[in-house]
Design an enzyme around this catalytic site. Structure first.
Site, PDB file in Angstrom:
ATOM      1  N   ASP A  80      20.517  50.172  35.531  1.00 57.17           N
ATOM      2  CA  ASP A  80      21.053  49.747  36.822  1.00 57.17           C
ATOM      3  C   ASP A  80      20.996  50.866  37.862  1.00 57.17           C
ATOM      4  O   ASP A  80      20.720  50.625  39.041  1.00 57.17           O
ATOM      5  CB  ASP A  80      22.516  49.309  36.673  1.00 57.17           C
ATOM      6  CG  ASP A  80      22.667  48.008  35.903  1.00 57.17           C
ATOM      7  OD1 ASP A  80      21.998  47.861  34.865  1.00 57.17           O
ATOM      8  OD2 ASP A  80      23.455  47.152  36.333  1.00 57.17           O
ATOM      9  N   CYS A 120      24.482  50.000  27.637  1.00 63.55           N
ATOM     10  CA  CYS A 120      24.332  49.692  29.058  1.00 63.55           C
ATOM     11  C   CYS A 120      24.618  48.238  29.436  1.00 63.55           C
ATOM     12  O   CYS A 120      24.857  47.378  28.608  1.00 63.55           O
ATOM     13  CB  CYS A 120      22.987  50.154  29.577  1.00 63.55           C
ATOM     14  SG  CYS A 120      22.853  51.970  29.555  1.00 63.55           S
ATOM     15  N   ASP A 121      24.496  48.013  30.743  1.00 61.04           N
ATOM     16  CA  ASP A 121      25.204  46.945  31.432  1.00 61.04           C
ATOM     17  C   ASP A 121      24.822  45.524  31.052  1.00 61.04           C
ATOM     18  O   ASP A 121      25.674  44.686  30.807  1.00 61.04           O
ATOM     19  CB  ASP A 121      25.008  47.118  32.939  1.00 61.04           C
ATOM     20  CG  ASP A 121      25.508  48.459  33.445  1.00 61.04           C
ATOM     21  OD1 ASP A 121      25.393  49.445  32.701  1.00 61.04           O
ATOM     22  OD2 ASP A 121      25.999  48.531  34.569  1.00 61.04           O
ATOM     23  N   LYS A 122      23.546  45.194  31.043  1.00 61.23           N
ATOM     24  CA  LYS A 122      23.128  43.819  30.773  1.00 61.23           C
ATOM     25  C   LYS A 122      22.636  43.646  29.347  1.00 61.23           C
ATOM     26  O   LYS A 122      22.496  42.531  28.869  1.00 61.23           O
ATOM     27  CB  LYS A 122      22.009  43.398  31.747  1.00 61.23           C
ATOM     28  CG  LYS A 122      22.318  43.686  33.211  1.00 61.23           C
ATOM     29  CD  LYS A 122      23.634  43.095  33.662  1.00 61.23           C
ATOM     30  CE  LYS A 122      24.065  43.587  35.034  1.00 61.23           C
ATOM     31  NZ  LYS A 122      24.429  44.999  35.092  1.00 61.23           N
ATOM     32  N   CYS A 194      26.703  56.365  30.786  1.00 60.95           N
ATOM     33  CA  CYS A 194      27.386  57.232  31.749  1.00 60.95           C
ATOM     34  C   CYS A 194      28.874  57.302  31.436  1.00 60.95           C
ATOM     35  O   CYS A 194      29.520  56.268  31.228  1.00 60.95           O
ATOM     36  CB  CYS A 194      27.171  56.708  33.168  1.00 60.95           C
ATOM     37  SG  CYS A 194      25.436  56.556  33.634  1.00 60.95           S
ATOM     38  N   GLU A 443      23.955  44.605  42.821  1.00 61.85           N
ATOM     39  CA  GLU A 443      25.180  45.386  42.934  1.00 61.85           C
ATOM     40  C   GLU A 443      25.050  46.330  44.128  1.00 61.85           C
ATOM     41  O   GLU A 443      23.960  46.857  44.403  1.00 61.85           O
ATOM     42  CB  GLU A 443      25.472  46.173  41.661  1.00 61.85           C
ATOM     43  CG  GLU A 443      24.526  47.339  41.404  1.00 61.85           C
ATOM     44  CD  GLU A 443      24.992  48.244  40.274  1.00 61.85           C
ATOM     45  OE1 GLU A 443      25.602  47.739  39.314  1.00 61.85           O
ATOM     46  OE2 GLU A 443      24.735  49.461  40.361  1.00 61.85           O
ATOM     47  N   SER A 469      29.026  47.967  41.051  1.00 58.37           N
ATOM     48  CA  SER A 469      28.949  48.673  39.783  1.00 58.37           C
ATOM     49  C   SER A 469      30.341  48.697  39.170  1.00 58.37           C
ATOM     50  O   SER A 469      31.350  48.720  39.871  1.00 58.37           O
ATOM     51  CB  SER A 469      28.461  50.099  40.019  1.00 58.37           C
ATOM     52  OG  SER A 469      28.741  50.917  38.908  1.00 58.37           O
TER      53      SER A 469
END
Length: 559
Positions: A80, A120-122, A194, A443, A469
């Site tokens: 992202d 991570c995000d997705k 992160c 985002e 985010s």
């Protein structure tokens, strides 16, 4: 135990399939064992996944030592943070691609069990959706967190979200180019997610709360020996799940999803959980409206604040006890009888969990706040809801009224902010960034971070039908529904309209009469599609609103 791969690999009829696997170096003995999919999201394009190839080797050792045959394949894993601007259109849609690719590979090869190695995000939510669809014994091994960078100039360690805010400080003249370059070069100190409570770590923690990953593993350092050992243990444990026939739908249930929501709001998790948890629930036939998150957030105290909402990072959180410590603190609010990948109930797994630092994880009797981190707002600007991470908003901005400054896309608001036109009191309204209108629900993390870096987080609000985010902070309200592309009220706001925000009372209104709203609706025309073809055109036609988790619901994929 059911060994479904035998239907593909057994007997005379399995000769051709076995021969093809032998072309990959597998032996006859290998192919007589349970076939365990090792689903890897390793890539060189994303620091959260860069180390997963090494982690996978430990998973395989565990599978082999317990009598299974590990077979690895990969799926996509964009970052992202890298895919900003034009690339961000593609990020949320990748969740559906990841889910479908994993589902189809597992079922095409008729694997017996699976280990999902992800970060991570997705990627985590996409694999969760696939796990439920396939419903074979599955354990998640999340990749762990990156090392925070100990700044030699002193102060708190810095992590990825500090880079975005540094850009805002540079643009407002608070730091020079040399300082910005130093931050750029050193902040991302290792592979791993992160080290902030963004969407990546929110979803890793939620996986643990669901019971689909091993206890205590979601907040481990990516580069630690503990993470390697936990990966091997997961590989060993998957054969036990296969023997006991414990499947994702035995673990991911309405009760465990409730646990996950409570955990998410108690740790000040990302607002993106309001997209991913409903999408996961959809796969098992549940509808979870935005109001459920608000209800649980009102009932669940905030027990920790992490970067960027405080000085503490994910390493601090892990040292303080991590997810088990938080869940044990609020065990009276949880469903303790839910099944987990350990083969034990959630309550059994929490036995003995302790808080090691009450500066980081607070007691449920003396919480940081008596409400969790999420608030869902409704009103004339958001009839179907909007979302804000209230735990990351300064007290003076919980209630705010100001004139709208309207922008048709992210790029427009970035240019406006870079030209020093933003005035204290403004409400920046960015529309046409919803799931359909964007398309892809971009985002707005860079504008949000710029706002903080410019010192305007305590005087300027930002509202969008897009999203933020998980690491965004400040008065940033997203997921405004209906979105502009569907003719929601955000589509007819004009410069100068007064916007009223009241987070404690959960309202978001534009100060216009019903007559004026009706008049503007009659005059409104939808923006031309921004899609340039390819998958995004299909996505734009099929995707539901943010209030439904942005699932592809033009056709039902429920069983």
């Amino acid at each position: 135990m059911e060994i479904r791969s035998k239907k593909t690999l057994g007997g005379i009829d399995g000769t051709y399939a076995r021969s093809l696997y032998r072309g990959c170096g597998f032996t006859g003995a290998d192919l007589s064992r349970p076939l365990v999919a090792v689903v890897n999201s390793w890539t060189e394009a994303n620091p959260g996944h860069y180390h997963l190839r090494q982690l996978t080797e430990h998973v395989k050792k565990g599978i082999i030592s317990s009598g299974g045959n590990p077979v690895e394949f990969c799926t996509i894993a964009p970052c992202d943070g890298i895919a900003q601007g034009a690339g961000m259109h593609y990020i949320l849609p990748t969740r559906e691609i990841i889910a479908a690719s994993v589902e189809m590979m597992i079922n095409a090869h008729q694997f017996d069990a699976a280990i999902m190695i992800c970060s991570c995000d997705k990627i985590i939510p996409g694999m969760l959706m696939a796990a439920v669809r396939c419903n074979i014994p599955t354990i998640f091994v999340t990749g762990g967190t990156a090392l925070p960078f100990d700044n030699p100039e002193g102060g708190n360690p810095v992590v990825a979200c500090d880079v975005k805010e540094a850009v805002g400080r540079y643009k407002s003249g608070k730091i020079d180019a040399t300082q910005l370059s130093y931050i750029e070069a050193n902040t991302c100190a290792s592979p791993g997610a992160c080290s902030m409570m963004g969407t990546a770590n929110t979803m890793a923690c939620i996986s643990e709360a669901l019971g689909i990953s091993m206890p205590g593993t979601s907040t481990m350092l990516a580069v630690s020996s503990g993470k390697m050992a936990s990966a091997r243990l997961a590989g060993e444990q998957i054969l036990s799940l296969l023997e006991k026939d414990i499947k994702p739908k035995d673990i991911i249930t309405e009760k465990s999803i409730q646990n996950a929501i409570r955990l998410g709001v108690s740790i000040g998790g990302s607002t993106n959980m309001l997209l991913h948890i409903p999408a996961l629930a959809y796969e098992i036939g549940l509808d979870i409206p935005m109001e459920t998150f608000d209800k649980f957030s009102r009932e669940t105290p905030l027990l920790t604040k992490l970067k960027p909402a405080s000085k503490y990072n994910l390493l601090d959180f892990h040292k303080a006890g991590g997810v088990p410590a938080v869940m044990n603190e609020m065990r009276k609010l949880l469903n303790l009888d839910t099944m987990t990948v350990t083969g034990k109930a959630t309550g059994e797994n929490l036995s003995g969990a302790k808080v090691f630092s009450q500066d980081v994880i607070y007691s449920i009797n003396r919480p940081l706040a008596f409400e969790g981190g999420i608030a869902v707002l409704n009103g004339s600007l958001a009839p179907k809801g909007a979302v804000v991470k209230q735990s990351a908003v300064v007290p003076e901005m919980l209630i705010h009224s100001g004139p709208a400054r309207v922008f048709e896309c992210e790029e427009d608001v970035r240019d406006y902010m870079s030209s020093d036109n933003v005035k204290p009191g403004d409400v920046l309204v960015i529309r046409n960034e919803g799931p359909k209108g964007s398309p892809g629900m971009r985002e707005l993390s860079i504008p949000a971070a710029m706002l903080i870096g410019m010192g305007l987080g305590n005087s300027v609000a930002m509202i969008t039908d897009g999203r933020y985010s998980g690491a965004s902070r400040g008065p940033c309200i997203g997921h405004v529904c209906p979105e502009a592309a569907e003719g929601g009220p955000i589509a007819i706001v004009k410069d100068g309209d007064i916007i009223d925000i009241d987070i404690p009372n959960r309202t978001l209104n534009v100060r216009l009469s019903q007559d004026e709203l009706s008049k503007r609706r009659e005059e409104w025309k939808p923006e031309p599609s921004k899609s340039k073809g390819g998958f995004l055109s299909l996505y734009q036609r099929l995707v539901a609103g943010a209030d439904k988790g942005a699932v592809l619901d033009a056709f039902s994929i429920r069983p």
